[in-house]
Design a protein around this motif. Structure first.
Motif, PDB file in Angstrom:
ATOM      1  N   VAL A  11       1.207   0.686   2.090  1.00  0.00           N
ATOM      2  CA  VAL A  11       0.003   0.466   1.290  1.00  0.00           C
ATOM      3  C   VAL A  11       0.389   0.454  -0.185  1.00  0.00           C
ATOM      4  O   VAL A  11       0.999   1.385  -0.687  1.00  0.00           O
ATOM      5  CB  VAL A  11      -1.045   1.575   1.555  1.00  0.00           C
ATOM      6  CG1 VAL A  11      -2.211   1.438   0.601  1.00  0.00           C
ATOM      7  CG2 VAL A  11      -1.502   1.542   2.991  1.00  0.00           C
ATOM      8  N   GLN A  12       0.022  -0.639  -0.844  1.00  0.00           N
ATOM      9  CA  GLN A  12       0.329  -0.753  -2.267  1.00  0.00           C
ATOM     10  C   GLN A  12      -0.834  -0.194  -3.077  1.00  0.00           C
ATOM     11  O   GLN A  12      -1.984  -0.264  -2.641  1.00  0.00           O
ATOM     12  CB  GLN A  12       0.579  -2.204  -2.632  1.00  0.00           C
ATOM     13  CG  GLN A  12       1.790  -2.783  -1.920  1.00  0.00           C
ATOM     14  CD  GLN A  12       2.003  -4.229  -2.292  1.00  0.00           C
ATOM     15  OE1 GLN A  12       1.276  -4.787  -3.076  1.00  0.00           O
ATOM     16  NE2 GLN A  12       3.006  -4.836  -1.697  1.00  0.00           N
ATOM     17  N   PRO A  13      -0.566   0.329  -4.236  1.00  0.00           N
ATOM     18  CA  PRO A  13      -1.661   0.857  -5.062  1.00  0.00           C
ATOM     19  C   PRO A  13      -2.618  -0.254  -5.474  1.00  0.00           C
ATOM     20  O   PRO A  13      -2.207  -1.396  -5.694  1.00  0.00           O
ATOM     21  CB  PRO A  13      -0.940   1.447  -6.271  1.00  0.00           C
ATOM     22  CG  PRO A  13       0.389   0.807  -6.289  1.00  0.00           C
ATOM     23  CD  PRO A  13       0.720   0.461  -4.871  1.00  0.00           C
ATOM     24  N   GLU A  14      -3.900   0.081  -5.562  1.00  0.00           N
ATOM     25  CA  GLU A  14      -4.905  -0.908  -5.929  1.00  0.00           C
ATOM     26  C   GLU A  14      -4.770  -1.247  -7.411  1.00  0.00           C
ATOM     27  O   GLU A  14      -4.513  -0.388  -8.231  1.00  0.00           O
ATOM     28  CB  GLU A  14      -6.302  -0.351  -5.659  1.00  0.00           C
ATOM     29  CG  GLU A  14      -6.571  -0.103  -4.194  1.00  0.00           C
ATOM     30  CD  GLU A  14      -7.970   0.433  -3.968  1.00  0.00           C
ATOM     31  OE1 GLU A  14      -8.798   0.336  -4.895  1.00  0.00           O
ATOM     32  OE2 GLU A  14      -8.223   0.949  -2.882  1.00  0.00           O
TER      33      GLU A  14
END
Length: 51
Positions: A11-14
């Motif tokens: 999951v990549q940071p928003e």
């Protein structure tokens, strides 16, 4: 358990949303008005029989 750790790492940071500066918005609005006026003038020119 291992799959949960993999998902958390994947999951990549928003990205934070930043609105466009006001000068870009007004520039786009003015550009749109100029473009529409030119299209209207071209249509009138064609309607009068000239190309």
């Amino acid at each position: 358990m291992e799959q949960n750790n993999e998902n958390e790492q994947a999951v990549q940071p928003e990205e934070h949303y930043e609105p466009r500066p006001a000068w870009q918005l007004w520039g786009a609005r003015i550009g749109l008005v100029v473009f529409l006026l030119l299209v209207i003038l071209q249509i009138l020119s064609i309607a009068r029989g000239g190309l």
